[in-house]
Design a protein around this motif. Structure first.
Motif, PDB file in Angstrom:
ATOM      1  N   THR A  77       0.837  -1.190   0.000  1.00 53.21           N
ATOM      2  CA  THR A  77       0.000   0.000   0.000  1.00 53.21           C
ATOM      3  C   THR A  77       0.875   1.244   0.000  1.00 53.21           C
ATOM      4  N   THR A  78       0.380   2.264  -0.674  1.00 52.17           N
ATOM      5  CA  THR A  78       1.117   3.522  -0.672  1.00 52.17           C
ATOM      6  C   THR A  78       1.140   4.141   0.729  1.00 52.17           C
ATOM      7  N   HIS A  79       0.290   3.622   1.627  1.00 54.70           N
ATOM      8  CA  HIS A  79       0.269   4.107   3.017  1.00 54.70           C
ATOM      9  C   HIS A  79       1.169   3.277   3.935  1.00 54.70           C
ATOM     10  N   VAL A  95       1.652 -11.990  -0.394  1.00 56.21           N
ATOM     11  CA  VAL A  95       1.817 -10.577  -0.741  1.00 56.21           C
ATOM     12  C   VAL A  95       0.524 -10.115  -1.416  1.00 56.21           C
ATOM     13  N   MET A  96      -0.139  -9.114  -0.826  1.00 54.04           N
ATOM     14  CA  MET A  96      -1.438  -8.679  -1.363  1.00 54.04           C
ATOM     15  C   MET A  96      -1.348  -7.304  -2.004  1.00 54.04           C
ATOM     16  N   VAL A  97      -1.953  -7.183  -3.192  1.00 52.61           N
ATOM     17  CA  VAL A  97      -2.118  -5.872  -3.826  1.00 52.61           C
ATOM     18  C   VAL A  97      -3.590  -5.489  -3.779  1.00 52.61           C
ATOM     19  N   GLY A  98      -3.847  -4.168  -3.732  1.00 52.58           N
ATOM     20  CA  GLY A  98      -5.208  -3.658  -3.661  1.00 52.58           C
ATOM     21  C   GLY A  98      -5.774  -3.345  -5.040  1.00 52.58           C
ATOM     22  N   ARG A  99      -7.026  -2.899  -5.014  1.00 52.26           N
ATOM     23  CA  ARG A  99      -7.677  -2.603  -6.292  1.00 52.26           C
ATOM     24  C   ARG A  99      -7.164  -1.269  -6.821  1.00 52.26           C
ATOM     25  N   GLU A 100      -7.203  -1.153  -8.149  1.00 51.41           N
ATOM     26  CA  GLU A 100      -6.634   0.013  -8.815  1.00 51.41           C
ATOM     27  C   GLU A 100      -7.317   1.301  -8.385  1.00 51.41           C
ATOM     28  N   SER A 101      -8.626   1.226  -8.164  1.00 52.63           N
ATOM     29  CA  SER A 101      -9.375   2.447  -7.876  1.00 52.63           C
ATOM     30  C   SER A 101      -9.255   2.913  -6.437  1.00 52.63           C
ATOM     31  N   GLY A 103      -7.297   0.723  -3.549  1.00 53.53           N
ATOM     32  CA  GLY A 103      -6.585  -0.103  -2.576  1.00 53.53           C
ATOM     33  C   GLY A 103      -7.493  -1.124  -1.907  1.00 53.53           C
ATOM     34  N   VAL A 104      -7.396  -1.226  -0.591  1.00 54.43           N
ATOM     35  CA  VAL A 104      -8.235  -2.164   0.174  1.00 54.43           C
ATOM     36  C   VAL A 104      -8.943  -1.400   1.290  1.00 54.43           C
ATOM     37  N   PRO A 105     -10.061  -1.939   1.801  1.00 57.67           N
ATOM     38  CA  PRO A 105     -10.768  -1.281   2.903  1.00 57.67           C
ATOM     39  C   PRO A 105      -9.933  -1.284   4.192  1.00 57.67           C
ATOM     40  N   VAL A 131       3.130  -3.577 -11.761  1.00 55.86           N
ATOM     41  CA  VAL A 131       4.539  -3.196 -11.591  1.00 55.86           C
ATOM     42  C   VAL A 131       4.928  -3.343 -10.122  1.00 55.86           C
ATOM     43  N   THR A 132       4.037  -2.909  -9.225  1.00 55.11           N
ATOM     44  CA  THR A 132       4.293  -3.057  -7.788  1.00 55.11           C
ATOM     45  C   THR A 132       4.490  -4.522  -7.421  1.00 55.11           C
ATOM     46  N   ALA A 133       3.605  -5.378  -7.918  1.00 59.14           N
ATOM     47  CA  ALA A 133       3.720  -6.814  -7.615  1.00 59.14           C
ATOM     48  C   ALA A 133       5.060  -7.356  -8.100  1.00 59.14           C
TER      49      ALA A 133
HETATM   50  C1  LIG Z   1      -3.403   2.608  -7.876  1.00 58.67           C
HETATM   51  S1  LIG Z   1      -2.872   1.834  -6.404  1.00 58.67           S
HETATM   52  C2  LIG Z   1      -4.110   2.340  -5.229  1.00 58.67           C
HETATM   53  C3  LIG Z   1      -3.624   3.478  -4.407  1.00 58.67           C
HETATM   54  C4  LIG Z   1      -4.075   3.434  -2.923  1.00 58.67           C
HETATM   55  N1  LIG Z   1      -3.749   4.730  -2.318  1.00 58.67           N
HETATM   56  C5  LIG Z   1      -3.355   2.323  -2.131  1.00 58.67           C
HETATM   57  O1  LIG Z   1      -2.190   2.471  -1.805  1.00 58.67           O
HETATM   58  O2  LIG Z   1      -3.924   1.263  -1.887  1.00 58.67           O
HETATM   59  C6  LIG Z   1      -3.325   0.138  -6.593  1.00 58.67           C
HETATM   60  C7  LIG Z   1      -2.489  -0.806  -5.763  1.00 58.67           C
HETATM   61  O3  LIG Z   1      -1.140  -0.806  -6.245  1.00 58.67           O
HETATM   62  C8  LIG Z   1      -0.247  -1.039  -5.161  1.00 58.67           C
HETATM   63  N2  LIG Z   1       0.715   0.084  -5.118  1.00 58.67           N
HETATM   64  C9  LIG Z   1       0.862   1.057  -6.040  1.00 58.67           C
HETATM   65  N3  LIG Z   1       1.907   1.844  -5.738  1.00 58.67           N
HETATM   66  C10 LIG Z   1       2.440   1.357  -4.579  1.00 58.67           C
HETATM   67  C11 LIG Z   1       3.557   1.714  -3.777  1.00 58.67           C
HETATM   68  N4  LIG Z   1       4.343   2.737  -4.089  1.00 58.67           N
HETATM   69  N5  LIG Z   1       3.816   0.981  -2.668  1.00 58.67           N
HETATM   70  C12 LIG Z   1       3.034  -0.070  -2.333  1.00 58.67           C
HETATM   71  N6  LIG Z   1       1.974  -0.468  -3.064  1.00 58.67           N
HETATM   72  C13 LIG Z   1       1.679   0.235  -4.180  1.00 58.67           C
HETATM   73  C14 LIG Z   1      -1.089  -1.183  -3.910  1.00 58.67           C
HETATM   74  O4  LIG Z   1      -1.283  -2.553  -3.642  1.00 58.67           O
HETATM   75  C15 LIG Z   1      -2.374  -0.484  -4.297  1.00 58.67           C
HETATM   76  O5  LIG Z   1      -3.460  -0.959  -3.552  1.00 58.67           O
END
Ligand SMILES: C[S@@+](CC[C@H](N)C(=O)[O-])C[C@H]1O[C@@H](n2cnc3c(N)ncnc32)[C@H](O)[C@@H]1O
Length: 150
Positions: A77-79, A95-101, A103-105, A131-133
């Motif tokens: 997550t970007t957070h 390793v989990m990625v969130g949705r494009e629109s 992230g995750v709840p 790319v993140t994955a």
């Molecule tokens: C378009 S981003 C969604 C942005 C959202 N603020 C978030 O971080 O979940 C879609 C997904 O890509 C991944 N992602 C994109 N950039 C990232 C980063 N710099 N660090 C970690 N995960 C990232 C996360 O899994 C994210 O849920």
């Protein structure tokens, strides 16, 4: 090592991640709902003919996925507070990625065992999810010796 894809919006991204997982020998957990199905042309074009080579498990909800999971949940997550290069991965990690629109709840943030970010230059907002994955699975497999032998 597994890759979990949460409620994806964009077919090409999921196709790309399934192709990545096939090539790296990483199993995938695909968590519904997805905004497309497996017959989507863009999805199949991105996945090529590699779908048969992926160990893919579909889950009807995060709750169902979470009941089945065996490894730590490592949320990207970007957070995230921890850069992915400073995290000690284990072979059993998911390793989990969130949705494009979006992230995750918050409830999934709360369930994660770790929340990692891929460091980026400010003020840029995010990387493409596939790319993140690729970046993080590359680091995770490097650390755990999990790259396939070719
Ligand atoms: C378009 S981003 C969604 C942005 C959202 N603020 C978030 O971080 O979940 C879609 C997904 O890509 C991944 N992602 C994109 N950039 C990232 C980063 N710099 N660090 C970690 N995960 C990232 C996360 O899994 C994210 O849920």
């Amino acid at each position: 090592m597994r890759l979990a894809i949460y409620a994806p919006d964009i077919a090409q991204n999921t196709g790309t991640m399934l192709r990545l997982a096939a090539c790296l020998g990483v199993g995938v957990d695909l968590i519904a709902p997805a905004a497309f199905d497996m017959t989507d042309r863009a999805f199949r074009r991105a996945a090529l003919d590699y779908l048969d080579a992926v160990t893919l498990q579909r889950h009807e909800s995060f709750t169902a996925f979470n009941q089945d999971r065996r490894g730590r949940l490592v949320l990207l997550t970007t957070h995230g507070a921890i850069p992915h290069t400073q995290f000690a991965f284990q072979p059993s990690d998911i390793v989990m990625v969130g949705r494009e629109s979006g992230g995750v709840p918050q409830a999934i943030h709360d369930r994660a065992d770790a929340r990692l970010k891929v460091p980026m230059r400010p003020p840029l907002r995010s990387l493409n999810v596939a790319v993140t994955a690729a970046i993080v699975l590359g680091e995770a497999l490097r650390q755990t010796g999990g790259y396939p032998v070719s």
